[in-house]
Design an enzyme around this catalytic site. Structure first.
Site, PDB file in Angstrom:
ATOM      1  N   PRO A  73       3.680   1.946  -3.080  1.00 13.20           N
ATOM      2  CA  PRO A  73       2.225   2.151  -2.973  1.00 13.20           C
ATOM      3  C   PRO A  73       1.408   1.022  -3.592  1.00 13.20           C
ATOM      4  CG  PRO A  73       3.297   4.200  -3.590  1.00 13.20           C
ATOM      5  CD  PRO A  73       4.360   3.140  -3.642  1.00 13.20           C
ATOM      6  N   CYS A  74       0.305   0.699  -2.914  1.00 14.93           N
ATOM      7  CA  CYS A  74      -0.541  -0.419  -3.352  1.00 14.93           C
ATOM      8  C   CYS A  74      -1.883   0.038  -3.911  1.00 14.93           C
ATOM      9  CB  CYS A  74      -0.778  -1.378  -2.187  1.00 14.93           C
ATOM     10  SG  CYS A  74      -1.790  -0.662  -0.862  1.00 14.93           S
TER      11      CYS A  74
END
Length: 283
Positions: A73-74
Protein backbone atom coordinates in the site's frame (compact mmCIF):
# COMPACT_ATOMS: atom_id res chain seq x y z
CA UNK A 1 11.87 -28.07 -16.22
CA UNK A 2 8.80 -27.42 -14.05
CA UNK A 3 6.91 -24.21 -14.69
CA UNK A 4 8.12 -21.45 -12.34
CA UNK A 5 5.56 -20.05 -9.92
CA UNK A 6 4.73 -16.74 -8.30
CA UNK A 7 2.83 -15.71 -5.19
CA UNK A 8 1.21 -12.27 -5.16
CA UNK A 9 0.87 -10.13 -2.03
CA UNK A 10 -1.56 -7.17 -2.22
CA UNK A 11 -2.62 -8.67 -5.52
CA UNK A 12 -5.31 -6.10 -6.40
CA UNK A 13 -6.87 -7.20 -9.69
CA UNK A 14 -3.81 -9.19 -10.76
CA UNK A 15 -1.57 -6.84 -12.74
CA UNK A 16 1.60 -8.52 -11.52
CA UNK A 17 0.06 -11.95 -12.00
CA UNK A 18 -1.11 -11.31 -15.56
CA UNK A 19 2.29 -10.00 -16.59
CA UNK A 20 4.19 -12.89 -15.03
CA UNK A 21 1.85 -15.47 -16.54
CA UNK A 22 2.31 -13.89 -19.97
CA UNK A 23 6.03 -14.48 -19.47
CA UNK A 24 5.56 -18.16 -18.61
CA UNK A 25 4.98 -18.25 -14.84
CA UNK A 26 2.02 -19.82 -13.05
CA UNK A 27 0.30 -18.01 -10.19
CA UNK A 28 0.15 -20.30 -7.15
CA UNK A 29 -1.55 -17.99 -4.65
CA UNK A 30 -2.76 -14.43 -4.16
CA UNK A 31 -3.39 -12.34 -1.05
CA UNK A 32 -5.91 -9.50 -1.37
CA UNK A 33 -8.09 -7.86 1.28
CA UNK A 34 -10.70 -6.22 -0.97
CA UNK A 35 -13.57 -8.67 -1.66
CA UNK A 36 -14.41 -7.13 -5.04
CA UNK A 37 -10.81 -7.51 -6.16
CA UNK A 38 -10.73 -11.09 -4.88
CA UNK A 39 -13.78 -11.87 -7.02
CA UNK A 40 -11.89 -10.54 -10.04
CA UNK A 41 -8.86 -12.65 -9.12
CA UNK A 42 -10.97 -15.78 -8.70
CA UNK A 43 -12.45 -15.25 -12.15
CA UNK A 44 -9.15 -14.46 -13.89
CA UNK A 45 -6.93 -16.90 -12.00
CA UNK A 46 -9.10 -19.89 -11.02
CA UNK A 47 -6.00 -22.07 -10.61
CA UNK A 48 -4.60 -19.85 -7.84
CA UNK A 49 -5.47 -20.04 -4.15
CA UNK A 50 -6.88 -16.79 -2.76
CA UNK A 51 -6.13 -15.53 0.76
CA UNK A 52 -7.66 -12.49 2.41
CA UNK A 53 -5.33 -10.90 4.97
CA UNK A 54 -1.57 -10.68 4.58
CA UNK A 55 -1.24 -10.58 8.38
CA UNK A 56 -2.64 -14.11 8.57
CA UNK A 57 -0.42 -15.58 5.87
CA UNK A 58 2.98 -17.18 6.08
CA UNK A 59 4.85 -20.43 5.71
CA UNK A 60 1.97 -22.27 7.39
CA UNK A 61 -0.51 -21.59 4.55
CA UNK A 62 1.47 -20.30 1.56
CA UNK A 63 2.95 -22.66 -0.99
CA UNK A 64 6.65 -22.23 -1.72
CA UNK A 65 7.08 -20.22 -4.94
CA UNK A 66 9.93 -18.97 -7.10
CA UNK A 67 8.87 -15.31 -7.00
CA UNK A 68 6.88 -13.20 -4.56
CA UNK A 69 5.49 -9.93 -5.89
CA UNK A 70 4.15 -7.14 -3.71
CA UNK A 71 2.75 -3.75 -4.63
CA UNK A 72 2.39 -2.85 -0.96
CA UNK A 73 0.00 0.00 0.00
CA UNK A 74 1.09 3.52 -0.91
CA UNK A 75 -1.48 5.57 1.05
CA UNK A 76 1.07 6.67 3.65
CA UNK A 77 3.75 7.29 1.03
CA UNK A 78 2.15 8.95 -1.99
CA UNK A 79 2.27 12.67 -2.69
CA UNK A 80 -1.52 12.73 -2.65
CA UNK A 81 -1.41 11.82 1.03
CA UNK A 82 1.46 14.08 2.01
CA UNK A 83 -0.16 17.47 1.72
CA UNK A 84 0.38 19.96 4.56
CA UNK A 85 -1.92 19.30 7.48
CA UNK A 86 -2.48 15.65 6.56
CA UNK A 87 -1.44 13.72 9.62
CA UNK A 88 -2.03 10.30 8.07
CA UNK A 89 1.13 10.38 5.94
CA UNK A 90 3.75 8.55 7.95
CA UNK A 91 5.58 6.49 5.38
CA UNK A 92 6.46 3.01 6.57
CA UNK A 93 5.28 4.01 10.05
CA UNK A 94 1.75 4.39 8.71
CA UNK A 95 -0.95 1.81 9.26
CA UNK A 96 -1.35 0.95 5.57
CA UNK A 97 2.14 1.32 4.11
CA UNK A 98 3.55 -0.23 7.28
CA UNK A 99 2.22 -3.55 5.98
CA UNK A 100 5.53 -3.64 4.14
CA UNK A 101 6.85 -5.39 7.25
CA UNK A 102 4.44 -8.24 6.59
CA UNK A 103 6.16 -8.67 3.23
CA UNK A 104 9.52 -8.92 4.98
CA UNK A 105 8.15 -11.45 7.47
CA UNK A 106 6.75 -13.64 4.69
CA UNK A 107 10.02 -13.42 2.75
CA UNK A 108 11.93 -14.57 5.80
CA UNK A 109 9.52 -17.46 6.35
CA UNK A 110 9.25 -18.71 2.76
CA UNK A 111 12.51 -17.54 1.13
CA UNK A 112 11.49 -17.35 -2.54
CA UNK A 113 14.24 -17.10 -5.12
CA UNK A 114 13.15 -13.61 -6.20
CA UNK A 115 11.08 -10.75 -4.83
CA UNK A 116 9.62 -7.88 -6.87
CA UNK A 117 8.30 -4.80 -5.04
CA UNK A 118 6.36 -1.90 -6.56
CA UNK A 119 5.30 1.46 -5.17
CA UNK A 120 4.93 5.14 -5.98
CA UNK A 121 8.03 7.14 -6.80
CA UNK A 122 7.65 9.23 -3.63
CA UNK A 123 9.02 6.24 -1.72
CA UNK A 124 12.43 7.53 -2.82
CA UNK A 125 11.93 10.86 -1.07
CA UNK A 126 9.57 10.51 1.89
CA UNK A 127 11.04 11.09 5.34
CA UNK A 128 14.23 12.44 3.79
CA UNK A 129 14.72 9.15 1.90
CA UNK A 130 15.04 7.24 5.17
CA UNK A 131 12.10 4.98 4.31
CA UNK A 132 13.71 3.82 1.08
CA UNK A 133 16.92 3.13 2.96
CA UNK A 134 14.82 1.11 5.42
CA UNK A 135 13.36 -0.96 2.56
CA UNK A 136 16.83 -1.72 1.17
CA UNK A 137 18.20 -2.55 4.61
CA UNK A 138 15.26 -4.80 5.52
CA UNK A 139 15.67 -6.77 2.30
CA UNK A 140 19.42 -7.07 2.81
CA UNK A 141 18.96 -8.24 6.39
CA UNK A 142 16.64 -10.93 5.01
CA UNK A 143 19.25 -12.09 2.50
CA UNK A 144 17.95 -10.23 -0.59
CA UNK A 145 20.06 -8.05 -2.86
CA UNK A 146 19.21 -6.47 -6.20
CA UNK A 147 18.35 -3.43 -8.28
CA UNK A 148 15.67 -0.76 -8.45
CA UNK A 149 14.38 1.35 -11.32
CA UNK A 150 11.67 3.90 -12.00
CA UNK A 151 9.66 2.68 -14.98
CA UNK A 152 7.00 4.61 -16.88
CA UNK A 153 4.04 2.79 -18.39
CA UNK A 154 4.01 5.00 -21.49
CA UNK A 155 7.20 3.33 -22.73
CA UNK A 156 5.63 -0.13 -22.56
CA UNK A 157 2.83 0.49 -25.04
CA UNK A 158 0.37 1.88 -22.48
CA UNK A 159 -1.10 5.31 -23.33
CA UNK A 160 -0.65 6.64 -19.82
CA UNK A 161 1.95 8.48 -17.79
CA UNK A 162 2.45 6.22 -14.78
CA UNK A 163 5.88 6.28 -13.13
CA UNK A 164 6.44 3.64 -10.46
CA UNK A 165 9.49 2.32 -8.67
CA UNK A 166 10.21 -1.38 -9.13
CA UNK A 167 12.70 -3.16 -6.89
CA UNK A 168 13.88 -6.64 -7.89
CA UNK A 169 16.02 -8.67 -5.51
CA UNK A 170 17.29 -12.24 -5.31
CA UNK A 171 17.88 -14.42 -2.29
CA UNK A 172 21.68 -14.41 -1.89
CA UNK A 173 22.07 -13.74 -5.62
CA UNK A 174 21.85 -10.70 -7.87
CA UNK A 175 19.06 -10.45 -10.45
CA UNK A 176 19.95 -10.37 -14.16
CA UNK A 177 21.87 -7.27 -15.13
CA UNK A 178 19.43 -6.83 -18.05
CA UNK A 179 17.00 -5.29 -15.56
CA UNK A 180 19.20 -2.21 -15.64
CA UNK A 181 19.16 -2.01 -19.42
CA UNK A 182 16.83 0.29 -21.31
CA UNK A 183 13.30 -1.02 -21.13
CA UNK A 184 12.22 0.59 -24.42
CA UNK A 185 13.11 3.50 -26.68
CA UNK A 186 12.30 6.85 -25.11
CA UNK A 187 10.77 9.29 -27.57
CA UNK A 188 11.70 12.94 -27.33
CA UNK A 189 8.84 15.26 -26.41
CA UNK A 190 8.21 17.51 -29.44
CA UNK A 191 8.38 21.25 -28.80
CA UNK A 192 5.15 23.24 -28.84
CA UNK A 193 6.23 25.02 -32.02
CA UNK A 194 6.63 21.78 -33.95
CA UNK A 195 3.85 20.90 -36.36
CA UNK A 196 1.55 18.08 -35.30
CA UNK A 197 -0.25 15.53 -37.39
CA UNK A 198 -4.05 15.94 -37.21
CA UNK A 199 -6.20 14.35 -36.19
CA UNK A 200 -4.19 12.51 -33.55
CA UNK A 201 -5.51 9.05 -32.59
CA UNK A 202 -7.00 9.04 -29.11
CA UNK A 203 -4.67 6.26 -27.90
CA UNK A 204 -1.58 8.37 -28.57
CA UNK A 205 -2.47 10.75 -25.76
CA UNK A 206 -1.04 9.69 -22.41
CA UNK A 207 -3.87 11.51 -20.62
CA UNK A 208 -6.67 9.71 -22.49
CA UNK A 209 -7.06 6.84 -20.03
CA UNK A 210 -9.33 5.89 -17.15
CA UNK A 211 -6.75 6.80 -14.53
CA UNK A 212 -4.97 9.64 -16.33
CA UNK A 213 -4.87 11.79 -13.23
CA UNK A 214 -4.60 10.85 -9.56
CA UNK A 215 -8.12 9.44 -9.39
CA UNK A 216 -10.55 8.07 -11.92
CA UNK A 217 -13.33 10.22 -10.42
CA UNK A 218 -11.36 13.46 -10.71
CA UNK A 219 -12.74 16.00 -13.19
CA UNK A 220 -9.86 17.68 -14.95
CA UNK A 221 -10.33 21.42 -15.37
CA UNK A 222 -7.07 22.09 -17.22
CA UNK A 223 -7.97 20.34 -20.49
CA UNK A 224 -5.50 17.55 -19.67
CA UNK A 225 -7.81 14.81 -20.88
CA UNK A 226 -9.33 16.49 -23.91
CA UNK A 227 -8.43 15.03 -27.29
CA UNK A 228 -8.36 17.70 -29.99
CA UNK A 229 -10.02 16.96 -33.34
CA UNK A 230 -10.51 19.78 -35.85
CA UNK A 231 -14.18 20.54 -36.54
CA UNK A 232 -15.20 17.96 -33.95
CA UNK A 233 -17.74 19.95 -31.94
CA UNK A 234 -20.58 17.71 -33.10
CA UNK A 235 -19.01 14.73 -31.32
CA UNK A 236 -20.02 16.15 -27.93
CA UNK A 237 -23.66 16.18 -28.99
CA UNK A 238 -23.35 12.68 -30.44
CA UNK A 239 -21.95 11.42 -27.14
CA UNK A 240 -24.92 12.84 -25.25
CA UNK A 241 -27.32 11.29 -27.76
CA UNK A 242 -25.57 7.91 -27.41
CA UNK A 243 -26.03 8.10 -23.66
CA UNK A 244 -29.74 8.84 -23.97
CA UNK A 245 -30.45 6.27 -26.69
CA UNK A 246 -28.13 3.42 -25.66
CA UNK A 247 -27.87 3.95 -21.91
CA UNK A 248 -24.11 4.44 -21.87
CA UNK A 249 -22.96 6.08 -18.65
CA UNK A 250 -21.31 9.46 -19.04
CA UNK A 251 -20.21 9.75 -15.42
CA UNK A 252 -19.18 7.42 -12.65
CA UNK A 253 -21.62 5.20 -10.84
CA UNK A 254 -20.63 2.84 -8.01
CA UNK A 255 -19.30 0.14 -10.32
CA UNK A 256 -17.36 2.68 -12.38
CA UNK A 257 -15.74 4.04 -9.22
CA UNK A 258 -14.76 0.56 -8.02
CA UNK A 259 -13.24 -0.15 -11.44
CA UNK A 260 -11.40 3.17 -11.39
CA UNK A 261 -9.82 2.58 -8.02
CA UNK A 262 -8.90 -1.00 -8.89
CA UNK A 263 -7.25 0.16 -12.12
CA UNK A 264 -5.49 2.97 -10.31
CA UNK A 265 -3.92 0.59 -7.81
CA UNK A 266 -3.02 -2.06 -10.38
CA UNK A 267 0.48 -2.84 -11.59
CA UNK A 268 0.79 -2.39 -15.36
CA UNK A 269 0.96 -5.98 -16.75
CA UNK A 270 3.31 -4.99 -19.57
CA UNK A 271 5.93 -3.80 -17.07
CA UNK A 272 5.45 -6.90 -14.93
CA UNK A 273 5.94 -9.05 -18.01
CA UNK A 274 9.15 -7.22 -18.92
CA UNK A 275 10.54 -7.92 -15.45
CA UNK A 276 9.35 -11.54 -15.50
CA UNK A 277 10.96 -12.24 -18.86
CA UNK A 278 14.32 -11.30 -17.37
CA UNK A 279 13.84 -13.40 -14.24
CA UNK A 280 12.55 -16.53 -15.93
CA UNK A 281 15.78 -16.82 -17.91
CA UNK A 282 17.76 -16.80 -14.67
CA UNK A 283 15.74 -19.53 -12.92
Amino acid sequence: MPQPTIGSLFAGIGGFDAGFENAGYRTAWQVELNPTNRAVLADRFPHATQHEDVRHCGAHNLQTVDVITAGFPCQDISIAGSRPGNQTTRGLRGERSGLFWQVIRILQETQPRWVVLENVVNLLAINDSQDFETVIRALADSGYVGFWRVLNAQYFGVPQQRRRIFLVAGHQRMPPIELLADAAPVDAIPPASQSQQWPRPADTWAANTLLANKAGSQIAMGCTTFVAHPNGWHQMAERQRTSENDGLCLGLDASNLAEAFAAGNAVVPQIAQWVAEKLIKAN
